[in-house]
Design an enzyme around this catalytic site. Sequence first.
Site, PDB file in Angstrom:
ATOM      1  N   ASP A  83      90.436  46.625  59.293  1.00 52.40           N
ATOM      2  CA  ASP A  83      90.156  46.733  60.698  1.00 52.40           C
ATOM      3  C   ASP A  83      90.734  48.147  60.811  1.00 52.40           C
ATOM      4  OD1 ASP A  83      88.928  45.389  62.477  1.00 52.40           O
ATOM      5  OD2 ASP A  83      90.577  43.610  62.418  1.00 52.40           O
TER       6      ASP A  83
ATOM      7  N   LYS B  57      80.048  38.845  61.972  1.00 54.63           N
ATOM      8  CA  LYS B  57      80.556  39.622  60.675  1.00 54.63           C
ATOM      9  C   LYS B  57      80.210  38.803  59.435  1.00 54.63           C
ATOM     10  CE  LYS B  57      84.228  41.605  63.582  1.00 54.63           C
ATOM     11  NZ  LYS B  57      85.839  41.623  64.124  1.00 54.63           N
TER      12      LYS B  57
ATOM     13  N   GLN C 125      91.286  38.195  63.948  1.00 58.30           N
ATOM     14  CA  GLN C 125      90.378  38.678  65.146  1.00 58.30           C
ATOM     15  C   GLN C 125      91.482  38.458  66.479  1.00 58.30           C
ATOM     16  OE1 GLN C 125      87.323  39.240  65.138  1.00 58.30           O
ATOM     17  NE2 GLN C 125      87.180  39.446  67.359  1.00 58.30           N
TER      18      GLN C 125
HETATM   19  N1  GUN Z   1      88.641  41.883  68.726  1.00 61.69           N
HETATM   20  C1  GUN Z   1      87.547  42.633  69.364  1.00 61.69           C
HETATM   21  N2  GUN Z   1      87.180  43.756  68.442  1.00 61.69           N
HETATM   22  C2  GUN Z   1      88.050  43.447  67.654  1.00 61.69           C
HETATM   23  C3  GUN Z   1      87.900  44.221  66.188  1.00 61.69           C
HETATM   24  O1  GUN Z   1      87.280  45.192  65.937  1.00 61.69           O
HETATM   25  N3  GUN Z   1      88.700  43.607  65.392  1.00 61.69           N
HETATM   26  C4  GUN Z   1      89.737  42.572  65.429  1.00 61.69           C
HETATM   27  N4  GUN Z   1      90.621  42.232  64.428  1.00 61.69           N
HETATM   28  N5  GUN Z   1      89.546  41.826  66.628  1.00 61.69           N
HETATM   29  C5  GUN Z   1      88.771  42.391  67.611  1.00 61.69           C
END
Ligand code: GUN
Length: 293
Positions: free
Chosen positions: A119, A52, A96
């Site tokens: 998100d 990211k 996350q």
């Molecule tokens: N863990 C796995 N995929 C995601 C996601 O898209 N966002 C977040 N915050 N955690 C994740």
Amino acid sequence: MRLIDGKKIAKKIKSEIAKEVAVIIDNDERAPHLVAVLVGEDAASQTYVESKERACSSVGMTSSAYKHPSNITENELLDIVDFLNKDDEVDGFIVQLPLPDHIDENKILERIDPKKDVDGFHPVNVGRMVLGLPSYVSATPQGIMMLLERSNIGTQSKQVVVVGRSNIVGTPISILLSRKAENANATVTICHSRTKNLKELCASADILIAAIGVCEFIKEDMVKEGAVVIDVGMHRLKSEETKSGFKLKGDVAFDEVSKKCSYITPVPGGVGPMTIVSLIQNTLKAYKKEIYS
Ligand code: GUN
């Protein structure tokens, strides 16, 4: 059979975002800023956060990772969320997942200001998405919608079968595709572990979306000739054939299914790259206050 090249589509969208960011920076404005909060040492989470950050910098956005040990308390994490909610230099942030067991994930997610919830996990954003109001949509379903659109795969009046009912993929993609909208208007069936006649239902789909989290669950006899198959799965298997020592597989048995369908997303290189692009797209929307003024 045609491969849906998520990597190529994601690259194109990233270049469009980069152009917008360049204009912002040329006007001497602050670049859009995404923060990722990472708790603990989970290897997959670290990899996700790093990609990211790389995606942000590739389009000229600022990104920061707030890393915390796994013994952080729930209250300490709530304080960090409060701090980020108030920080005017942060346009959007994510926490996350998964979080350690002693932390209530829902409590943390509900504390995030919906305006900064890039998100799209906050109940306000989920509720607004269900009602068809402007909202942040979570990265994977938004990425799938863009993959279909940019591949000119129509969904109107199509039979879509979604295998998996998770909050972050199966449920939202079902809602998005069944909405009354030009790029939706599909008839959607959600299948899950208690579904009877799963094989027959899958084999009736014009568009089959596999988001069950079981490696190579979708076999050739579950797919209609000429169907479009979208594979959301991501399984890291040990392998002696690759330099890295592992191989990525999806929820679809690619070799046998690909012979039968009209379009299919590969793993890796299908849905995966689109999820990251969706997140930076949401960050740009947050910066521009496009969803909430
Ligand atoms: N863990 C796995 N995929 C995601 C996601 O898209 N966002 C977040 N915050 N955690 C994740």
